[in-house]
Write a protein that holds these residues in place. Structure first.
Motif, PDB file in Angstrom:
ATOM      1  N   GLU A 124      -7.971   1.826  -4.809  1.00 32.44           N
ATOM      2  CA  GLU A 124      -9.299   2.190  -4.630  1.00 32.44           C
ATOM      3  C   GLU A 124      -9.648   1.608  -3.231  1.00 32.44           C
ATOM      4  OE1 GLU A 124     -11.446   2.013  -8.036  1.00 32.44           O
ATOM      5  OE2 GLU A 124     -13.433   2.014  -7.058  1.00 32.44           O
ATOM      6  N   SER A 125      -9.212   0.383  -2.949  1.00 33.03           N
ATOM      7  CA  SER A 125      -9.770  -0.074  -1.370  1.00 33.03           C
ATOM      8  C   SER A 125      -9.090   0.823  -0.405  1.00 33.03           C
ATOM      9  CB  SER A 125      -9.321  -1.556  -1.312  1.00 33.03           C
ATOM     10  OG  SER A 125      -7.849  -1.461  -1.276  1.00 33.03           O
ATOM     11  N   GLU A 126      -7.996   1.611  -0.651  1.00 28.35           N
ATOM     12  CA  GLU A 126      -7.570   2.513   0.258  1.00 28.35           C
ATOM     13  C   GLU A 126      -8.446   3.807   0.418  1.00 28.35           C
ATOM     14  OE1 GLU A 126      -3.081   2.517   0.962  1.00 28.35           O
ATOM     15  OE2 GLU A 126      -3.592   4.436   0.047  1.00 28.35           O
ATOM     16  N   LYS A 127      -8.781   3.917  -0.786  1.00 28.55           N
ATOM     17  CA  LYS A 127      -9.747   5.439  -0.869  1.00 28.55           C
ATOM     18  C   LYS A 127     -10.917   5.166  -0.180  1.00 28.55           C
ATOM     19  CE  LYS A 127     -11.658   8.649  -4.012  1.00 28.55           C
ATOM     20  NZ  LYS A 127     -12.352   8.761  -5.172  1.00 28.55           N
ATOM     21  N   ARG A 128     -11.578   4.165  -0.682  1.00 30.27           N
ATOM     22  CA  ARG A 128     -12.895   3.438   0.120  1.00 30.27           C
ATOM     23  C   ARG A 128     -12.818   3.483   1.415  1.00 30.27           C
ATOM     24  NH1 ARG A 128     -15.549  -2.508  -1.232  1.00 30.27           N
ATOM     25  NH2 ARG A 128     -17.653  -2.320  -0.185  1.00 30.27           N
ATOM     26  N   GLN A 129     -11.746   3.227   2.118  1.00 33.59           N
ATOM     27  CA  GLN A 129     -11.691   3.409   3.686  1.00 33.59           C
ATOM     28  C   GLN A 129     -11.083   4.584   4.164  1.00 33.59           C
ATOM     29  OE1 GLN A 129      -9.024  -0.377   4.343  1.00 33.59           O
ATOM     30  NE2 GLN A 129      -7.849   1.015   5.011  1.00 33.59           N
TER      31      GLN A 129
ATOM     32  N   LYS B 225      -8.211   5.791   4.355  1.00 34.05           N
ATOM     33  CA  LYS B 225      -7.256   5.604   5.361  1.00 34.05           C
ATOM     34  C   LYS B 225      -6.026   4.631   4.869  1.00 34.05           C
ATOM     35  CE  LYS B 225      -6.903   4.653  10.277  1.00 34.05           C
ATOM     36  NZ  LYS B 225      -7.558   4.197  11.545  1.00 34.05           N
ATOM     37  N   PRO B 226      -4.996   4.999   4.628  1.00 31.28           N
ATOM     38  CA  PRO B 226      -3.942   4.289   4.179  1.00 31.28           C
ATOM     39  C   PRO B 226      -3.695   3.008   4.877  1.00 31.28           C
ATOM     40  CG  PRO B 226      -2.908   6.222   5.100  1.00 31.28           C
ATOM     41  CD  PRO B 226      -4.384   6.264   5.204  1.00 31.28           C
ATOM     42  N   TYR B 227      -3.266   1.887   4.160  1.00 30.93           N
ATOM     43  CA  TYR B 227      -2.730   0.880   4.615  1.00 30.93           C
ATOM     44  C   TYR B 227      -1.352   0.411   4.471  1.00 30.93           C
ATOM     45  CZ  TYR B 227      -4.766  -1.920   0.936  1.00 30.93           C
ATOM     46  OH  TYR B 227      -5.281  -2.256  -0.521  1.00 30.93           O
ATOM     47  N   ARG B 228      -0.735  -0.469   5.444  1.00 29.37           N
ATOM     48  CA  ARG B 228       0.468  -0.842   5.294  1.00 29.37           C
ATOM     49  C   ARG B 228       0.703  -2.013   4.186  1.00 29.37           C
ATOM     50  NH1 ARG B 228       2.122  -3.094   9.917  1.00 29.37           N
ATOM     51  NH2 ARG B 228       4.275  -2.638   9.593  1.00 29.37           N
ATOM     52  N   ILE B 229       1.790  -2.307   3.436  1.00 33.15           N
ATOM     53  CA  ILE B 229       1.902  -3.208   2.441  1.00 33.15           C
ATOM     54  C   ILE B 229       3.190  -3.740   2.828  1.00 33.15           C
ATOM     55  CG2 ILE B 229       2.142  -3.922   0.131  1.00 33.15           C
ATOM     56  CD1 ILE B 229       0.321  -1.098  -0.106  1.00 33.15           C
TER      57      ILE B 229
ATOM     58  N   VAL C  89       8.398  -2.620   3.529  1.00 32.66           N
ATOM     59  CA  VAL C  89       7.035  -2.219   4.296  1.00 32.66           C
ATOM     60  C   VAL C  89       6.876  -0.842   3.728  1.00 32.66           C
ATOM     61  CG1 VAL C  89       5.501  -1.940   6.221  1.00 32.66           C
ATOM     62  CG2 VAL C  89       7.409  -3.521   6.169  1.00 32.66           C
ATOM     63  N   PHE C  90       5.829  -0.778   2.890  1.00 38.51           N
ATOM     64  CA  PHE C  90       5.155   0.688   2.390  1.00 38.51           C
ATOM     65  C   PHE C  90       3.965   1.095   3.371  1.00 38.51           C
ATOM     66  CE2 PHE C  90       7.286  -1.378  -1.255  1.00 38.51           C
ATOM     67  CZ  PHE C  90       7.649  -0.144  -1.780  1.00 38.51           C
ATOM     68  N   ASN C  91       3.906   2.300   3.425  1.00 32.42           N
ATOM     69  CA  ASN C  91       2.898   2.859   4.402  1.00 32.42           C
ATOM     70  C   ASN C  91       1.547   3.150   3.668  1.00 32.42           C
ATOM     71  OD1 ASN C  91       4.450   3.143   6.708  1.00 32.42           O
ATOM     72  ND2 ASN C  91       5.499   4.532   5.639  1.00 32.42           N
ATOM     73  N   SER C  92       1.610   3.015   2.303  1.00 27.99           N
ATOM     74  CA  SER C  92       0.311   3.446   1.584  1.00 27.99           C
ATOM     75  C   SER C  92       0.260   2.500   0.273  1.00 27.99           C
ATOM     76  CB  SER C  92       0.014   4.665   1.634  1.00 27.99           C
ATOM     77  OG  SER C  92      -0.825   5.027   0.640  1.00 27.99           O
ATOM     78  N   ALA C  93      -0.899   2.232  -0.096  1.00 31.20           N
ATOM     79  CA  ALA C  93      -1.104   1.828  -1.638  1.00 31.20           C
ATOM     80  C   ALA C  93      -0.809   2.768  -2.813  1.00 31.20           C
ATOM     81  CB  ALA C  93      -2.395   1.081  -1.797  1.00 31.20           C
ATOM     82  N   VAL C  94      -0.869   4.131  -2.391  1.00 35.31           N
ATOM     83  CA  VAL C  94      -0.633   5.096  -3.140  1.00 35.31           C
ATOM     84  C   VAL C  94       0.951   5.050  -3.409  1.00 35.31           C
ATOM     85  CG1 VAL C  94      -0.666   7.521  -3.614  1.00 35.31           C
ATOM     86  CG2 VAL C  94      -2.760   6.423  -2.716  1.00 35.31           C
ATOM     87  N   ASP C  95       1.609   4.702  -2.477  1.00 30.28           N
ATOM     88  CA  ASP C  95       3.155   4.705  -2.888  1.00 30.28           C
ATOM     89  C   ASP C  95       3.400   3.993  -4.179  1.00 30.28           C
ATOM     90  OD1 ASP C  95       3.278   6.527  -0.658  1.00 30.28           O
ATOM     91  OD2 ASP C  95       4.079   5.076   0.843  1.00 30.28           O
TER      92      ASP C  95
ATOM     93  N   THR D  75      -3.229  -3.630   7.283  1.00 28.54           N
ATOM     94  CA  THR D  75      -1.964  -4.245   6.858  1.00 28.54           C
ATOM     95  C   THR D  75      -2.169  -5.263   5.820  1.00 28.54           C
ATOM     96  OG1 THR D  75      -0.770  -3.587   8.861  1.00 28.54           O
ATOM     97  CG2 THR D  75       0.521  -4.885   7.012  1.00 28.54           C
ATOM     98  N   LEU D  76      -1.541  -5.130   4.535  1.00 29.87           N
ATOM     99  CA  LEU D  76      -1.741  -6.331   3.538  1.00 29.87           C
ATOM    100  C   LEU D  76      -0.376  -6.936   3.498  1.00 29.87           C
ATOM    101  CD1 LEU D  76      -3.236  -7.654   1.222  1.00 29.87           C
ATOM    102  CD2 LEU D  76      -2.514  -6.122  -0.196  1.00 29.87           C
ATOM    103  N   CYS D  77      -0.141  -8.425   3.318  1.00 33.27           N
ATOM    104  CA  CYS D  77       1.138  -8.937   3.127  1.00 33.27           C
ATOM    105  C   CYS D  77       1.001  -9.727   1.953  1.00 33.27           C
ATOM    106  CB  CYS D  77       1.558  -9.526   4.666  1.00 33.27           C
ATOM    107  SG  CYS D  77       2.809 -10.651   4.316  1.00 33.27           S
ATOM    108  N   ILE D  78       1.937  -9.679   1.214  1.00 35.91           N
ATOM    109  CA  ILE D  78       2.128 -10.721   0.098  1.00 35.91           C
ATOM    110  C   ILE D  78       3.148 -11.630  -0.009  1.00 35.91           C
ATOM    111  CG2 ILE D  78       1.846 -10.369  -2.467  1.00 35.91           C
ATOM    112  CD1 ILE D  78       0.918  -7.417  -2.061  1.00 35.91           C
TER     113      ILE D  78
END
Ligand code: THU
Length: 156
Positions: A120-125, A127-131, A142-148, A92-95
């Motif tokens: 790209e960091s999501e693609k690299r791992q 696996k999606p991460y929450r934001i 709260v989003f479920n993926s950077a792609v969103d 998860t990334l929080c801003i």
């Protein structure tokens, strides 16, 4: 053929309604926001990411008198994670942010360059991460993926 994108996210009136681990991440982001070096914009941003090993990596925006040489909080945190924990996935990334540049009720939404790096960091791992994005009023989404946040990102 007509097509469309749609994005699901969760909205909270205040980040204190988030689950405990997410609340801690907001607190970490708020803490590191105080280390922002933002004498030009007077806008402080904090980013905190929790990794698969439980480590929390943090970044704040770091400006420079040669304006484009500065860097956003998100990229400071993400590049630190890549440099120091290349094999740990971000969960998860929080801003968070503070300053008059945007209205208090406006959710801090990452800039386009940071979104590209997030994707790209999501693609690299692989696996999606929450934001988690928080406004100065304390509301959160709260989003479920950077792609969103960046459909059709360049090259990925
Ligand atoms: N900034 C960030 O750190 N993250 C964002 O998502 C948006 C903008 C920084 C860059 C600059 O130091 C200041 O905020 C004003 O744009």
């Amino acid at each position: 053929m007509k097509k469309s994108f749609s994005v699901e996210y969760n909205q909270f009136n205040h980040w204190s309604e988030l689950e405990k681990a997410d609340q801690s991440l907001v607190e970490s982001a708020n803490e590191v926001m105080e280390n922002a070096y933002a004498p030009y914009s007077k806008f402080s941003v904090g980013a905190a990411a929790i990794l698969s090993n439980g480590e929390i990596v943090k970044g704040s925006n770091q400006e420079n008198i040669a304006y484009p040489s500065g860097l956003c909080a998100e990229r400071v945190a993400l590049f630190y994670a890549g440099a120091n924990f290349p094999n740990e996935a971000i969960k998860t990334l929080c801003i968070v942010a503070k300053g008059d540049l945007v209205p208090k009720e406006t959710i801090l939404s990452p800039c386009g360059s940071c979104r590209q790096v997030m994707v790209e960091s999501e693609k690299r791992q692989n696996k999606p991460y929450r934001i988690i994005l928080v406004s100065q009023n304390g509301s959160a989404i709260v989003f479920n993926s950077a792609v969103d946040l960046l459909p059709l990102a360049f090259g990925v």
